[in-house]
Design a protein around this motif. Structure first.
Motif, PDB file in Angstrom:
ATOM      1  N   ALA A 289      -4.732  -8.216 -10.118  1.00  0.00           N
ATOM      2  CA  ALA A 289      -4.381  -6.924 -10.709  1.00  0.00           C
ATOM      3  C   ALA A 289      -2.881  -6.857 -11.003  1.00  0.00           C
ATOM      4  O   ALA A 289      -2.458  -6.363 -12.052  1.00  0.00           O
ATOM      5  N   THR A 290      -2.085  -7.366 -10.080  1.00  0.00           N
ATOM      6  CA  THR A 290      -0.632  -7.395 -10.291  1.00  0.00           C
ATOM      7  C   THR A 290      -0.288  -8.244 -11.499  1.00  0.00           C
ATOM      8  O   THR A 290       0.587  -7.887 -12.304  1.00  0.00           O
ATOM      9  N   ARG A 291      -0.979  -9.358 -11.635  1.00  0.00           N
ATOM     10  CA  ARG A 291      -0.753 -10.259 -12.771  1.00  0.00           C
ATOM     11  C   ARG A 291      -1.052  -9.549 -14.096  1.00  0.00           C
ATOM     12  O   ARG A 291      -0.461  -9.874 -15.135  1.00  0.00           O
ATOM     13  N   LEU A 292      -1.949  -8.577 -14.060  1.00  0.00           N
ATOM     14  CA  LEU A 292      -2.302  -7.813 -15.260  1.00  0.00           C
ATOM     15  C   LEU A 292      -1.484  -6.522 -15.373  1.00  0.00           C
ATOM     16  O   LEU A 292      -1.862  -5.594 -16.088  1.00  0.00           O
ATOM     17  N   ASN A 293      -0.354  -6.495 -14.633  1.00  0.00           N
ATOM     18  CA  ASN A 293       0.592  -5.377 -14.687  1.00  0.00           C
ATOM     19  C   ASN A 293       0.002  -4.060 -14.187  1.00  0.00           C
ATOM     20  O   ASN A 293       0.359  -2.979 -14.666  1.00  0.00           O
ATOM     21  N   LYS A 294      -0.898  -4.174 -13.221  1.00  0.00           N
ATOM     22  CA  LYS A 294      -1.442  -2.985 -12.583  1.00  0.00           C
ATOM     23  C   LYS A 294      -0.784  -2.806 -11.215  1.00  0.00           C
ATOM     24  O   LYS A 294      -0.450  -3.786 -10.547  1.00  0.00           O
ATOM     25  N   LYS A 295      -0.587  -1.549 -10.822  1.00  0.00           N
ATOM     26  CA  LYS A 295      -0.088  -1.269  -9.480  1.00  0.00           C
ATOM     27  C   LYS A 295      -1.276  -1.323  -8.523  1.00  0.00           C
ATOM     28  O   LYS A 295      -2.236  -0.565  -8.662  1.00  0.00           O
ATOM     29  N   ALA A 296      -1.212  -2.265  -7.590  1.00  0.00           N
ATOM     30  CA  ALA A 296      -2.351  -2.507  -6.709  1.00  0.00           C
ATOM     31  C   ALA A 296      -1.902  -2.490  -5.247  1.00  0.00           C
ATOM     32  O   ALA A 296      -0.908  -3.123  -4.884  1.00  0.00           O
ATOM     33  N   ILE A 297      -2.670  -1.771  -4.417  1.00  0.00           N
ATOM     34  CA  ILE A 297      -2.342  -1.627  -3.001  1.00  0.00           C
ATOM     35  C   ILE A 297      -3.583  -1.915  -2.163  1.00  0.00           C
ATOM     36  O   ILE A 297      -4.673  -1.432  -2.462  1.00  0.00           O
TER      37      ILE A 297
ATOM     38  N   LEU B 239      -7.578  -0.966  -2.605  1.00  0.00           N
ATOM     39  CA  LEU B 239      -8.665  -1.626  -1.887  1.00  0.00           C
ATOM     40  C   LEU B 239      -8.497  -1.388  -0.391  1.00  0.00           C
ATOM     41  O   LEU B 239      -7.470  -1.739   0.184  1.00  0.00           O
ATOM     42  N   MET B 240      -9.490  -0.775   0.201  1.00  0.00           N
ATOM     43  CA  MET B 240      -9.484  -0.520   1.639  1.00  0.00           C
ATOM     44  C   MET B 240     -10.429  -1.511   2.301  1.00  0.00           C
ATOM     45  O   MET B 240     -11.633  -1.504   2.047  1.00  0.00           O
TER      46      MET B 240
ATOM     47  N   ASN C  78      -1.177 -10.618   5.168  1.00  0.00           N
ATOM     48  CA  ASN C  78      -1.546 -11.234   3.888  1.00  0.00           C
ATOM     49  C   ASN C  78      -1.750 -10.180   2.811  1.00  0.00           C
ATOM     50  O   ASN C  78      -1.378 -10.386   1.647  1.00  0.00           O
ATOM     51  N   ILE C  79      -2.348  -9.065   3.190  1.00  0.00           N
ATOM     52  CA  ILE C  79      -2.530  -7.969   2.234  1.00  0.00           C
ATOM     53  C   ILE C  79      -1.174  -7.409   1.817  1.00  0.00           C
ATOM     54  O   ILE C  79      -0.938  -7.115   0.640  1.00  0.00           O
ATOM     55  N   GLN C  80      -0.269  -7.279   2.776  1.00  0.00           N
ATOM     56  CA  GLN C  80       1.074  -6.794   2.474  1.00  0.00           C
ATOM     57  C   GLN C  80       1.746  -7.669   1.407  1.00  0.00           C
ATOM     58  O   GLN C  80       2.373  -7.158   0.473  1.00  0.00           O
ATOM     59  N   LYS C  81       1.612  -8.978   1.539  1.00  0.00           N
ATOM     60  CA  LYS C  81       2.211  -9.901   0.579  1.00  0.00           C
ATOM     61  C   LYS C  81       1.559  -9.801  -0.795  1.00  0.00           C
ATOM     62  O   LYS C  81       2.213 -10.019  -1.820  1.00  0.00           O
ATOM     63  N   ALA C  82       0.255  -9.477  -0.820  1.00  0.00           N
ATOM     64  CA  ALA C  82      -0.479  -9.441  -2.093  1.00  0.00           C
ATOM     65  C   ALA C  82      -0.284  -8.135  -2.845  1.00  0.00           C
ATOM     66  O   ALA C  82      -0.582  -8.065  -4.046  1.00  0.00           O
ATOM     67  N   ASN C  83       0.201  -7.097  -2.173  1.00  0.00           N
ATOM     68  CA  ASN C  83       0.417  -5.816  -2.845  1.00  0.00           C
ATOM     69  C   ASN C  83       1.440  -5.955  -3.959  1.00  0.00           C
ATOM     70  O   ASN C  83       2.378  -6.761  -3.863  1.00  0.00           O
ATOM     71  N   SER C  84       1.291  -5.148  -4.987  1.00  0.00           N
ATOM     72  CA  SER C  84       2.244  -5.209  -6.102  1.00  0.00           C
ATOM     73  C   SER C  84       3.540  -4.485  -5.782  1.00  0.00           C
ATOM     74  O   SER C  84       4.548  -4.686  -6.466  1.00  0.00           O
ATOM     75  N   ILE C  85       3.532  -3.625  -4.771  1.00  0.00           N
ATOM     76  CA  ILE C  85       4.762  -3.000  -4.295  1.00  0.00           C
ATOM     77  C   ILE C  85       4.884  -3.273  -2.802  1.00  0.00           C
ATOM     78  O   ILE C  85       3.879  -3.326  -2.091  1.00  0.00           O
ATOM     79  N   GLN C  86       6.097  -3.467  -2.340  1.00  0.00           N
ATOM     80  CA  GLN C  86       6.320  -3.796  -0.950  1.00  0.00           C
ATOM     81  C   GLN C  86       6.299  -2.531  -0.083  1.00  0.00           C
ATOM     82  O   GLN C  86       7.042  -1.579  -0.346  1.00  0.00           O
ATOM     83  N   LEU C  87       5.436  -2.561   0.915  1.00  0.00           N
ATOM     84  CA  LEU C  87       5.275  -1.427   1.816  1.00  0.00           C
ATOM     85  C   LEU C  87       5.396  -1.908   3.255  1.00  0.00           C
ATOM     86  O   LEU C  87       5.078  -3.060   3.564  1.00  0.00           O
TER      87      LEU C  87
END
Length: 234
Positions: free
Chosen positions: A26-34, A114-115, A57-66
């Motif tokens: 999703a990030t690769r497609l310029n979507k904000k994904a969490i 994604l939860m 691992n989920i933290q690293k995959a998010n499109s924004i750092q949280l």
């Protein structure tokens, strides 16, 4: 915003891997994904903070750092069933905390949220003392939280012997809980499943929901497969 609950046919079937792959695509497609993993059991002390590997691992995959605490608000140290770990640590696995964490992430207004659950669909959060008359009626499960939210579900099927039964029973339980299965992912977790193609074909015939993606053993799925999955989801 599209949001889904990611569950699996069992523990260790690749829920986190699938979640991370979808977030990255999703990030690769310029979507904000969490991604959100409200409950985890099995953590290591890293820089004075208890961290679960899946949540990291989920933290690293998010499109924004949280902060990891936003992605995984309930962390339990021993790698055992969460309700048992919570009892040992005097932690309450409350619906409110799970939903508050979700609402906070929703405030970022992602395109895709994604939860990820822990274990399988009917993961216990709270079980009254054994032998009490209330044990059956007052037990609380992660599936109850998902039902209260009304979130659509992505089912990760760990492709191994027994997966047909596990997938059909899980899908049946999700539907009986009144929820929609957005689709399922076939994840080859062994690399040596006998009659893999025949089993996959059986699942395609028996599950009316769409196959979103097929993930090969120890190989990243092709971009085209993930893009197709995101087209179905977003």
């Amino acid at each position: 915003m599209k949001q889904y609950f990611v569950t699996g046919t069992d523990t260790e079937v690749g829920k986190t891997y699938v979640t991370c792959q979808l977030l990255t695509a999703a990030t690769r497609l310029n979507k904000k994904a969490i991604g959100y993993k409200p409950v985890s059991a099995g953590c290591d002390l890293i820089n004075h903070e208890w961290v679960n590997e899946d949540a990291a691992n989920i933290q690293k995959a998010n499109s924004i750092q949280l902060p990891i605490s936003e992605i995984n608000p309930i962390t339990l140290k021993p790698p055992i069933a969460p309700h048992i770990a919570a009892s040992e640590e005097n932690v309450v696995l409350s619906d409110d905390k799970i939903m508050q964490g979700l609402a906070h992430l929703q405030s970022y207004q992602p395109d895709l949220l994604l939860m990820e659950g822990a274990g399988g669909w009917r993961l216990p959060l709270n079980i009254p003392s054994r032998g009490t008359a209330l044990a059956a009626t007052q037990s609380r499960f992660m599936s109850d939280v998902v039902s209260a939210i009304g979130m659509e579900v992505i089912l990760v099927v760990g492709m191994r012997l027994g997966c047909l039964n596990h997938a059909l029973l899980t899908a049946e339980a999700i539907r009986q809980d009144g929820l929609t299965i957005a689709g399922w992912v076939a994840n080859d977790i062994t690399g040596n499943m006998s009659r893999y193609s025949d089993n996959l074909a059986s699942l395609k015939a028996l599950l009316p929901e769409p196959l979103l993606a097929e993930i090969p053993f120890q190989q990243a799925p092709k971009d085209e497969a993930l893009n197709f999955a995101l087209e179905q989801l977003c």
